[in-house]
Design a protein around this motif. Structure first.
Motif, mmCIF file in Angstrom:
data_model
loop_
_atom_site.group_PDB
_atom_site.id
_atom_site.type_symbol
_atom_site.label_atom_id
_atom_site.label_comp_id
_atom_site.label_asym_id
_atom_site.label_seq_id
_atom_site.Cartn_x
_atom_site.Cartn_y
_atom_site.Cartn_z
ATOM 1 N N UNK A 149 11.559 21.299 13.286
ATOM 2 C CA UNK A 149 10.414 21.388 12.382
ATOM 3 C C UNK A 149 9.448 22.458 12.886
ATOM 4 N N UNK A 150 8.879 23.203 11.916
ATOM 5 C CA UNK A 150 7.880 24.221 12.209
ATOM 6 C C UNK A 150 6.693 23.982 11.273
ATOM 7 N N UNK A 151 5.488 24.242 11.788
ATOM 8 C CA UNK A 151 4.267 24.086 10.989
ATOM 9 C C UNK A 151 3.506 25.415 10.985
ATOM 10 N N UNK A 152 2.902 25.721 9.809
ATOM 11 C CA UNK A 152 2.248 27.003 9.617
ATOM 12 C C UNK A 152 0.866 26.793 9.014
ATOM 13 N N UNK A 153 -0.021 27.715 9.374
ATOM 14 C CA UNK A 153 -1.363 27.771 8.793
ATOM 15 C C UNK A 153 -1.653 29.213 8.422
ATOM 16 N N UNK A 154 -1.898 29.453 7.135
ATOM 17 C CA UNK A 154 -2.175 30.802 6.627
ATOM 18 C C UNK A 154 -1.083 31.786 7.019
ATOM 19 N N UNK A 155 0.176 31.332 7.013
ATOM 20 C CA UNK A 155 1.296 32.200 7.327
ATOM 21 C C UNK A 155 1.598 32.356 8.796
ATOM 22 N N UNK A 156 0.773 31.795 9.665
ATOM 23 C CA UNK A 156 0.983 31.918 11.102
ATOM 24 C C UNK A 156 1.561 30.604 11.633
ATOM 25 N N UNK A 157 2.613 30.699 12.438
ATOM 26 C CA UNK A 157 3.223 29.511 13.020
ATOM 27 C C UNK A 157 2.293 28.905 14.067
#
Length: 431
Positions: free
Chosen positions: A251-259
């Protein structure tokens, strides 16, 4: 004082014999099929077993139900010489008798539907889940097992396969996809002793295909008693349908396109409570599977960020390219797809204008009008529009012997799916 101690001992005695964790929902029975199938012909049999996972080795009693009706108490249940009236959803329940405190009932097992068919053909489908990419194995059974001549397979009333030769009742569809799910039925033909061809159709059965990895759904939880007030929890919900041993899921999480962090086997992450556009990604590296969730906006997001979400940009794992201070970022332009090219486009002859002058004479074939109103013949050898040869662009039908939709043979005796109001009694077939 001694009376008070004796009273407390009596109160705690049931808990010392049976732990408090023994509750109704703790143990759930499971039905397994010992013999037979979930769809059988009338006159056949099926045998079921009710088991309860118990590491304390309690002595259980088992009850069997059809719907809400209690049938009997036994660990196993059998339908012998089944009748169509015995069709229904069967479930079982466990009972543990405590020495003190009364009986404890488990929840009902998941229901198992048994269909008793009084017709002449049955399509058997797998009882286990069917996954994307599997080989779908079907069996077209016919009552009394005659020697079949040909078997047809239908999906949503469209013929998708026909098979003859030895054992044509076994049908295989390799490498199925989600587009292959639907209502399946089969039709079998065989020769009778009276030299007549007999045909029977099964009842349609639903076949559902499961995705190996579904589209993730991101959940943002702001208030949680187990996290700090200035933090929030991101959870990436996904269904991973792979048989054991399943490769690891990351699983990966992103905020505003940044990991936000490196890959993790946990589907949740606690981050700082800040506005932004959040998303998650689920990936199975060994199977080359990857799915993104939809972007979820949390809090008040600047207008520049919200415009990016409108064009459906996926977050990127790498950092954006930094431009020099004097330069500005070029505008984002989405080009439309190129129009498809039409082969062998035949030009249409121009349509002559409608003549509305009642005094003018009708124009003869091969004449044109001039300013003087006189009809002058034209040279048609240089201005005639010659259509292209249509014989070079006609679609030649391919061999459709295995996929063509063929109406059922009207010359043979045809047996439709039987009415469930009684058993089949065709005098021709009972000979």
């Amino acid at each position: 004082m001694e009376f008070l101690l004796l009273f407390l001992v009596v109160l705690t005695l049931p808990q010392s014999i049976v732990p408090e964790v023994l509750t109704e929902a703790q143990y759930q029975p499971v039905i397994t099929m010992v013999s037979g199938d979930s769809r059988i012909f009338s006159g056949e049999s099926v045998r079921l077993n009710c088991s309860i996972a118990d590491n304390r080795y309690y002595t259980w009693k088992h009850q069997w139900f059809r719907g809400e009706q209690l049938l009997l108490e036994s660990e196993e249940f059998s339908l012998w010489n089944a009748n169509y009236r015995e069709s229904g959803k069967y479930s079982c329940q466990g009972i543990f008798i405590r020495e003190l405190g009364g009986p404890v009932h488990t929840t009902h097992s998941l229901p198992l539907e048994i269909n008793v068919d009084s017709g002449w053909a049955i399509l058997q489908v797998p009882s286990h889940p069917i996954l994307d990419g599997d080989t779908l194995k079907l069996t077209c059974r016919v009552r009394r097992n005659p020697k079949l001549g040909e078997v047809f397979l239908y999906r949503d009333d469209m013929e998708i396969m026909r098979q003859s030769g030895p054992n044509p009742q076994y049908l295989f569809l390799p490498n199925i996809t989600l587009n292959d799910q639907g209502l399946y039925s089969c039709r079998a033909t065989w020769d009778h002793a009276t030299h007549r061809s007999i045909s029977a159709i099964s009842v349609a059965r639903q076949v559902t295909i499961l995705e190996l990895l579904t589209e993730p759904v991101l959940e943002v939880v702001q208030k949680d008693p187990f996290i700090q007030p200035n933090m929030m929890k991101l959870t990436c919900h996904v269904q991973y349908n792979v048989r054991a041993p399943a490769p690891p899921l990351h699983f990966y999480f992103y905020k505003d396109g940044e990991r936000l962090s490196m890959a993790s086997s946990d589907n949740n992450k606690v981050v700082k409570l800040t506005p932004g556009q959040y998303s998650c990604r689920a990936k199975v590296p060994k199977l080359d599977l990857e799915r993104w969730s939809e972007t979820k906006v949390f809090g008040e997001v600047p207008e520049t960020h919200s415009r990016l979400s409108l064009v459906g940009l996926q977050p990127r794992a790498r950092r954006p390219v930094l431009l020099p201070p004097q330069m500005t970022a070029p505008a984002l332009i989405l080009h439309t797809a190129a129009q498809p090219t039409i082969a062998w486009l035949t030009p249409e002859a121009p349509t002559a204008p409608l003549n509305t002058d009642p005094t003018s004479k009708p124009m003869l074939s091969g004449e044109t009008t001039h300013n003087t109103g006189q009809a002058v013949p034209t040279n048609q050898t240089t201005s005639q529009v010659v259509p292209k040869d249509q014989t070079t662009s006609q679609a030649v039908p391919t061999n459709q012997t295995t996929s063509q939709v063929v109406p059922k043979d009207q010359t043979t005796s045809h047996i439709e799916p039987a009415d469930m109001s009684g058993d089949s009694s065709d005098p021709l077939l009972l000979e």
